[in-house]
Motif scaffolding. Structure first.
Motif, PDB file in Angstrom:
ATOM      1  N   UNK A  84       0.840  -1.186   0.000  1.00 36.02           N
ATOM      2  CA  UNK A  84       0.000   0.000   0.000  1.00 36.02           C
ATOM      3  C   UNK A  84       0.883   1.247   0.000  1.00 36.02           C
ATOM      4  N   UNK A  85       0.478   2.244  -0.766  1.00 32.16           N
ATOM      5  CA  UNK A  85       1.182   3.526  -0.806  1.00 32.16           C
ATOM      6  C   UNK A  85       0.281   4.596  -0.211  1.00 32.16           C
ATOM      7  N   UNK A  86       0.859   5.554   0.523  1.00 32.07           N
ATOM      8  CA  UNK A  86       0.034   6.612   1.117  1.00 32.07           C
ATOM      9  C   UNK A  86      -0.473   7.588   0.062  1.00 32.07           C
ATOM     10  N   UNK A  87      -1.536   8.304   0.416  1.00 26.45           N
ATOM     11  CA  UNK A  87      -2.170   9.198  -0.543  1.00 26.45           C
ATOM     12  C   UNK A  87      -1.324  10.368  -0.979  1.00 26.45           C
ATOM     13  N   UNK A  88      -0.327  10.766  -0.164  1.00 28.78           N
ATOM     14  CA  UNK A  88       0.478  11.925  -0.550  1.00 28.78           C
ATOM     15  C   UNK A  88       1.543  11.588  -1.587  1.00 28.78           C
ATOM     16  N   UNK A  89       1.788  10.321  -1.844  1.00 28.42           N
ATOM     17  CA  UNK A  89       2.757   9.935  -2.873  1.00 28.42           C
ATOM     18  C   UNK A  89       2.091   9.931  -4.240  1.00 28.42           C
ATOM     19  N   UNK A  90       2.696  10.618  -5.197  1.00 28.39           N
ATOM     20  CA  UNK A  90       2.251  10.648  -6.592  1.00 28.39           C
ATOM     21  C   UNK A  90       0.834  11.212  -6.749  1.00 28.39           C
ATOM     22  N   UNK A  91       0.304  11.897  -5.720  1.00 29.13           N
ATOM     23  CA  UNK A  91      -1.059  12.418  -5.797  1.00 29.13           C
ATOM     24  C   UNK A  91      -2.115  11.339  -5.720  1.00 29.13           C
ATOM     25  N   UNK A  92      -1.795  10.177  -5.144  1.00 31.42           N
ATOM     26  CA  UNK A  92      -2.730   9.059  -5.102  1.00 31.42           C
ATOM     27  C   UNK A  92      -3.992   9.381  -4.319  1.00 31.42           C
ATOM     28  N   UNK A  93      -3.879  10.292  -3.342  1.00 28.45           N
ATOM     29  CA  UNK A  93      -5.049  10.631  -2.545  1.00 28.45           C
ATOM     30  C   UNK A  93      -6.184  11.187  -3.380  1.00 28.45           C
ATOM     31  N   UNK A  94      -5.852  11.813  -4.509  1.00 27.78           N
ATOM     32  CA  UNK A  94      -6.872  12.429  -5.349  1.00 27.78           C
ATOM     33  C   UNK A  94      -7.687  11.412  -6.129  1.00 27.78           C
ATOM     34  N   UNK A  95      -7.187  10.177  -6.252  1.00 27.17           N
ATOM     35  CA  UNK A  95      -7.893   9.176  -7.057  1.00 27.17           C
ATOM     36  C   UNK A  95      -8.266   7.948  -6.231  1.00 27.17           C
ATOM     37  N   UNK A  96      -8.063   8.017  -4.919  1.00 25.82           N
ATOM     38  CA  UNK A  96      -8.396   6.883  -4.047  1.00 25.82           C
ATOM     39  C   UNK A  96      -9.715   7.156  -3.344  1.00 25.82           C
ATOM     40  N   UNK A  97     -10.758   6.371  -3.625  1.00 24.99           N
ATOM     41  CA  UNK A  97     -12.044   6.594  -2.963  1.00 24.99           C
ATOM     42  C   UNK A  97     -11.923   6.434  -1.449  1.00 24.99           C
ATOM     43  N   UNK A  98     -12.817   7.114  -0.735  1.00 20.66           N
ATOM     44  CA  UNK A  98     -12.843   6.964   0.712  1.00 20.66           C
ATOM     45  C   UNK A  98     -13.117   5.509   1.072  1.00 20.66           C
ATOM     46  N   UNK A  99     -12.426   5.034   2.112  1.00 23.33           N
ATOM     47  CA  UNK A  99     -12.572   3.647   2.506  1.00 23.33           C
ATOM     48  C   UNK A  99     -11.758   2.690   1.662  1.00 23.33           C
ATOM     49  N   UNK A 100     -10.860   3.216   0.866  1.00 24.27           N
ATOM     50  CA  UNK A 100     -10.018   2.405   0.001  1.00 24.27           C
ATOM     51  C   UNK A 100      -8.553   2.808   0.191  1.00 24.27           C
ATOM     52  N   UNK A 101      -7.637   2.031  -0.365  1.00 19.90           N
ATOM     53  CA  UNK A 101      -6.212   2.339  -0.350  1.00 19.90           C
ATOM     54  C   UNK A 101      -5.605   1.891  -1.672  1.00 19.90           C
ATOM     55  N   UNK A 102      -4.463   2.483  -2.020  1.00 15.58           N
ATOM     56  CA  UNK A 102      -3.811   2.191  -3.302  1.00 15.58           C
ATOM     57  C   UNK A 102      -2.652   1.238  -3.091  1.00 15.58           C
ATOM     58  N   UNK A 103      -2.664   0.128  -3.824  1.00 13.29           N
ATOM     59  CA  UNK A 103      -1.568  -0.844  -3.798  1.00 13.29           C
ATOM     60  C   UNK A 103      -0.811  -0.786  -5.119  1.00 13.29           C
ATOM     61  N   UNK A 104       0.474  -1.098  -5.058  1.00 10.67           N
ATOM     62  CA  UNK A 104       1.328  -1.013  -6.240  1.00 10.67           C
ATOM     63  C   UNK A 104       1.783  -2.393  -6.678  1.00 10.67           C
ATOM     64  N   UNK A 105       1.479  -2.740  -7.918  1.00  6.57           N
ATOM     65  CA  UNK A 105       2.105  -3.889  -8.579  1.00  6.57           C
ATOM     66  C   UNK A 105       3.224  -3.342  -9.452  1.00  6.57           C
ATOM     67  N   UNK A 106       4.459  -3.784  -9.205  1.00  6.27           N
ATOM     68  CA  UNK A 106       5.631  -3.234  -9.906  1.00  6.27           C
ATOM     69  C   UNK A 106       6.620  -4.358 -10.150  1.00  6.27           C
ATOM     70  N   UNK A 107       7.169  -4.389 -11.339  1.00  8.69           N
ATOM     71  CA  UNK A 107       8.113  -5.454 -11.685  1.00  8.69           C
ATOM     72  C   UNK A 107       9.336  -5.449 -10.779  1.00  8.69           C
ATOM     73  N   UNK A 108       9.746  -4.272 -10.302  1.00  5.18           N
ATOM     74  CA  UNK A 108      10.940  -4.182  -9.469  1.00  5.18           C
ATOM     75  C   UNK A 108      10.769  -4.722  -8.066  1.00  5.18           C
ATOM     76  N   UNK A 109       9.531  -5.065  -7.685  1.00  2.00           N
ATOM     77  CA  UNK A 109       9.302  -5.609  -6.339  1.00  2.00           C
ATOM     78  C   UNK A 109       9.736  -7.053  -6.214  1.00  2.00           C
ATOM     79  N   UNK A 110      10.048  -7.672  -7.318  1.00  2.87           N
ATOM     80  CA  UNK A 110      10.355  -9.099  -7.302  1.00  2.87           C
ATOM     81  C   UNK A 110      11.626  -9.405  -6.518  1.00  2.87           C
ATOM     82  N   UNK A 111      11.517 -10.367  -5.617  1.00  5.30           N
ATOM     83  CA  UNK A 111      12.704 -10.860  -4.927  1.00  5.30           C
ATOM     84  C   UNK A 111      13.506 -11.818  -5.780  1.00  5.30           C
ATOM     85  N   UNK A 112      12.979 -12.184  -6.949  1.00  4.04           N
ATOM     86  CA  UNK A 112      13.670 -13.066  -7.893  1.00  4.04           C
ATOM     87  C   UNK A 112      14.372 -12.253  -8.981  1.00  4.04           C
ATOM     88  N   UNK A 113      14.719 -11.039  -8.655  1.00  2.00           N
ATOM     89  CA  UNK A 113      15.285 -10.106  -9.632  1.00  2.00           C
ATOM     90  C   UNK A 113      16.768 -10.412  -9.857  1.00  2.00           C
TER      91      UNK A 113
END
Length: 804
Positions: free
Chosen positions: A386-415
């Motif tokens: 989960x990323x907080x709303x102040x990062x990348x302006x995510x708060x502006x597009x996250x509905x109330x009662x929801x949170x933004x999660x990031x799927x990113x290729x660089x998160x892989x531990x098999x990198x």
């Protein structure tokens, strides 16, 4: 009175003497950290003597008997010249900048922790191949030996910055290099910000707003609000003004900032000397010192030379006697935002495709200099952190009662990206290099290869496998509980991009594609190329954006009306239009036309969109030529953007264009006077190479930062990217930190340069000795001839095994 005068005189003399003493002490301790390049060091960790021969430009040529010894010496050389930069890059990846900078970098540390850069780097260490783990270990040993030498010899703490930013320098670990590589990957991608902007534009103007960033797209974007029926979204007027640029570079690299560049290759059939030629210029934020560092390594697989990043033990762009390679970010969409619904009444659970599920939760502590430490709670979902709303302006597009999660290729531990880069550097030919590239995960790269048999262009790196039924196709945030929006996995196979007719070019892909089209035009425009023709393309300052949109915007303004009286606004407009009508689009620092054009287009874009999208306009810091072209061609009815919706009359595009030009001229007149022909692009388009730690300190910044007028602009091949906001929106803040051109017909005629100097020490003559060459479009030779290296050596550092 005489007694008072004597005491005042004594006090003044005493103060002057005290100041002189303080300055002398500061100078003494500062110069203690300048490395002696002619020293001999007894060190643990090598098996035989190693020599580091420094060329005139302070490029280390490292000669050793084993690869491990050479990587050891590279780590030591990096630490000698860039120790502070290395530790700051490591802190940025670990989320520990606030320990030296204080509260101003807390948000950056918070984001790095949530992205898990250091954590996934530790996991990735185990999946590297044996030779890569050995190289990482030897490199770390070399860094640590220099840290020990600094401590034992009281060598000014290793860098003068450490006197102002106290730091207990922890020993280097192999995973630290992997963490910095993760930071490079996170910096390369702008996917998150692009998704957020698309969603916000859709919320303001469903079906039409996203055309600002999408350019030419095959499929229409969905109505973002319609993806979350019944949910309450943030108000449209949330502040989106960009933050302080200098603070954003506190760690040299910043996730989401974006990296670019170009790479071009011509095979022997298309070159004058019959050998392949490859040109590469990775681009990013301009810092002092540069992100890049030049080096030559004597490896068992053959000598290699080119560009490194301090902290990473590999030549990322360079050549051997048999192979040349260059890289640039592929610009693929490597990240998606998935909106997670939090279970009402239970903030520890979220809605997954299989039902309500517990977050994977942990806490970490961020220590803050001169303030209390802060504990943060990190939550992961099946889709990512989960990323907080102040990062990348995510708060502006996250509905109330929801949170933004990031799927990113660089998160892989098999990198296994580091293994791929080491394999690329040690490859003997294009086939071996292509095999090595299959290991790259993040960042995704366009890679050009050239050997005596031909040339190849490939895209390497993980590509998300999205369901064709995805609600947004990864172009906007999507509900994370819908199975169609969840990634199916990653495709890690390197893909050939071909080299038709012996030429291949790639840039970090953008929606407009203007830089790539300009590059291909230059390459296709001549049958036979030389090293100089590829250098000319690399240094090209013609703006394809200006050539594309000026004829449309000014179509009904050129040479219209009676000649106006000198000194009147009408005459200024006529003079400006007359200059632009004859202009070839070259963003030359000595000309007024680039300044008039840049100011006009900025004012025009602002007038076109501000009345409709409000404060969100402030986030559009870059001109979007495709949008302006669609408006003035009335593509799909886009000319409606010319009408100011708050006014009673219906404005047309010619009126808006004229008003924007008049506004630009008024602003420039206030700054530079009424004579349009006396204005100069270079007066405002100055390259600011910012020192992330000391650049903002009064007086000190004047020494640490490098400022010089430059040509180029946002869309030129010789990138001179604009700040786009603030008191001087025309300030040049991004560019090619490294340029290299490798000629395989005559390898020793290959050339390279970086944007500052090799040393990170402001008292070294090598702190900025390459900056002037870089600005003028000049290079230094990159010969692998050891005799030449020794003949021009300004110092030879000898490392001998302890006990010998």
């Amino acid at each position: 009175m005489l007694t008072l005068f004597r005491w005042l005189l004594r006090l003044t003399v005493g103060l002057i003497a005290g100041v002189v003493l303080v300055v002398a002490l500061l100078w003494y301790f500062a110069i203690r950290s300048l490395p002696d390049y002619n020293a001999t060091h007894s060190v643990d960790g090598i098996t035989a003597p190693v020599e580091i021969v420094r060329s005139t430009e302070d490029v280390p040529h490292i000669f050793g008997q084993t690869d491990a010894d050479v990587f050891f010496a590279l780590g030591l050389a990096h630490a000698q010249d860039r120790l502070f930069q290395m530790t700051v890059l490591r802190r940025a990846a670990q989320g520990r900048l606030s320990e030296i900078y204080g509260a101003r970098t807390f948000a950056k540390d918070d984001l790095a922790r949530r992205l898990g850069l250091a954590r996934s780097a530790r996991e990735a260490l185990d999946v590297q191949d044996d030779r890569t783990r050995a190289a990482l270990a030897a490199y770390a040993d070399g860094v640590n030996q220099w840290i020990m030498k600094v401590n034992e010899g009281a060598l000014g703490r290793g860098a003068p910055e450490f006197f102002l930013y106290p730091d207990d320098i922890a020993f280097w670990q192999p995973q630290d290099s992997l963490a910095i590589l993760k930071l490079v990957a996170a910096t390369s991608s702008t996917a998150i910000a692009d998704e957020v902007l698309a969603a916000r534009l859709s919320m303001i103007d469903p079906g039409h707003g996203p055309e600002l960033i999408l350019g030419r797209t095959e499929a229409p974007m969905p109505d973002y609000a319609g993806l979350f029926p019944g949910a309450k979204l943030a108000p449209e007027d949330q502040d989106t003004a960009p933050g302080d640029w200098d603070d954003g570079l506190a760690g040299y690299l910043r996730p989401g900032l974006g990296l670019g560049g170009s790479v071009t290759v011509a095979d022997g059939a298309r070159t004058a000397m019959g050998g392949a030629i490859l040109a590469n210029d990775p681009q990013g934020a301009l810092t002092a010192p540069s992100l890049w560092y030049l080096a030559r390594l004597q490896l068992a697989s053959g000598d290699v030379m080119g560009a490194t990043i301090p902290g990473i033990p590999t030549i990322l762009s360079g050549r051997s006697d048999d192979l040349a390679w260059g890289v640039t970010p592929a610009g693929i969409d490597d990240a998606d935002i998935l909106i997670e619904e939090i279970q009402p009444g239970n903030i520890d659970r979220y809605r997954s495709p299989t039902g309500w599920t517990e977050f994977d939760t942990r806490t970490e502590t961020i220590r803050i200099r001169d303030a209390e430490s802060q504990r943060i709670t990190l939550r992961d979902t099946g889709n990512g952190p989960l990323l907080p709303g102040h990062d990348f302006g995510l708060g502006a597009v996250t509905p109330l009662g929801h949170a933004a999660a990031l799927s990113w290729t660089g998160s892989s531990g098999e990198d296994t990206t580091m293994s791929g880069l080491i394999g690329l550097m040690e490859a003997q030919d294009r086939n071996a290099a292509a095999d090595a590239l299959n290991a790259i995960v993040a960042p995704a790269l366009n890679v050009a290869l050239a050997d005596q048999q031909g040339v190849t262009m490939l895209r390497a790196g993980a590509l998300p496998l999205r369901d064709p039924a995805s609600q947004t196709g990864g172009r906007m945030p999507a509900p994370g509980w819908a199975p169609a929006n969840v990634w199916r996995g990653l495709d890690r196979q390197a893909v050939s991009l071909g080299a038709p007719q012996g030429l291949a070019s790639a840039t970090a892909e953008r929606p407009d594609g203007l830089a790539l089209s300009r590059l291909r035009r230059l390459m296709d425009g001549r049958e036979v190329h030389s090293r100089d023709s590829l250098i000319a393309a690399q240094l090209d300052t013609v703006s394809p954006a200006a050539r594309q949109i000026l004829p449309l915007v000014g179509a009904n303004l050129w040479f219209t009306g009676e000649p106006a009286a000198p000194g009147t606004p009408e005459r200024q407009r006529q003079d400006a239009l007359s200059l632009l009508a004859e202009w070839d689009g070259a963003m030359n620092e000595h000309l007024p036309e680039p300044l008039i054009y840049a100011a006009w287009m900025a004012a025009l874009q602002d007038r076109l969109v501000r009345d409709q999208i409000g404060a969100l306009t402030d986030s559009l810091t870059r001109i979007r030529p495709d949008f302006i072209e669609r408006v003035f061609r009335d593509t799909g009815g886009a000319s409606r953007w010319c009408d100011v919706i708050q006014s009673a009359p219906t404005e047309d595009c010619t009126t808006i264009a004229r008003q924007a030009l008049d506004q630009a001229i008024l602003d420039l007149t206030d700054r530079f006077g009424p004579d349009v022909t006396s204005w100069r692009w270079g007066d405002v388009h100055e390259a600011h190479h910012i020192h992330p730690a000391l650049g903002k300190l009064p007086g000190v910044g004047w020494v640490m930062n490098l400022v010089q007028p430059t040509s180029g602009g946002d869309f030129t091949l010789a990138l001179g990217g604009l700040l786009g906001f603030g008191k001087n929106p025309y300030q040049n803040v991004t560019g090619a930190g490294y340029r290299g051109v490798y000629d395989m017909a005559d390898p020793d005629s290959s050339v390279f340069v970086i944007s500052t100097g090799q040393s990170g020490h402001p008292l070294s003559r090598h702190y900025d000795d390459l900056a002037g060459l870089w600005r003028r479009g000049e290079y230094v030779d990159m010969s692998l001839d050891p005799a030449l290296a020794r003949a021009a050596a300004t110092g030879v550092t000898r490392l001998v095994p302890a006990g010998d």
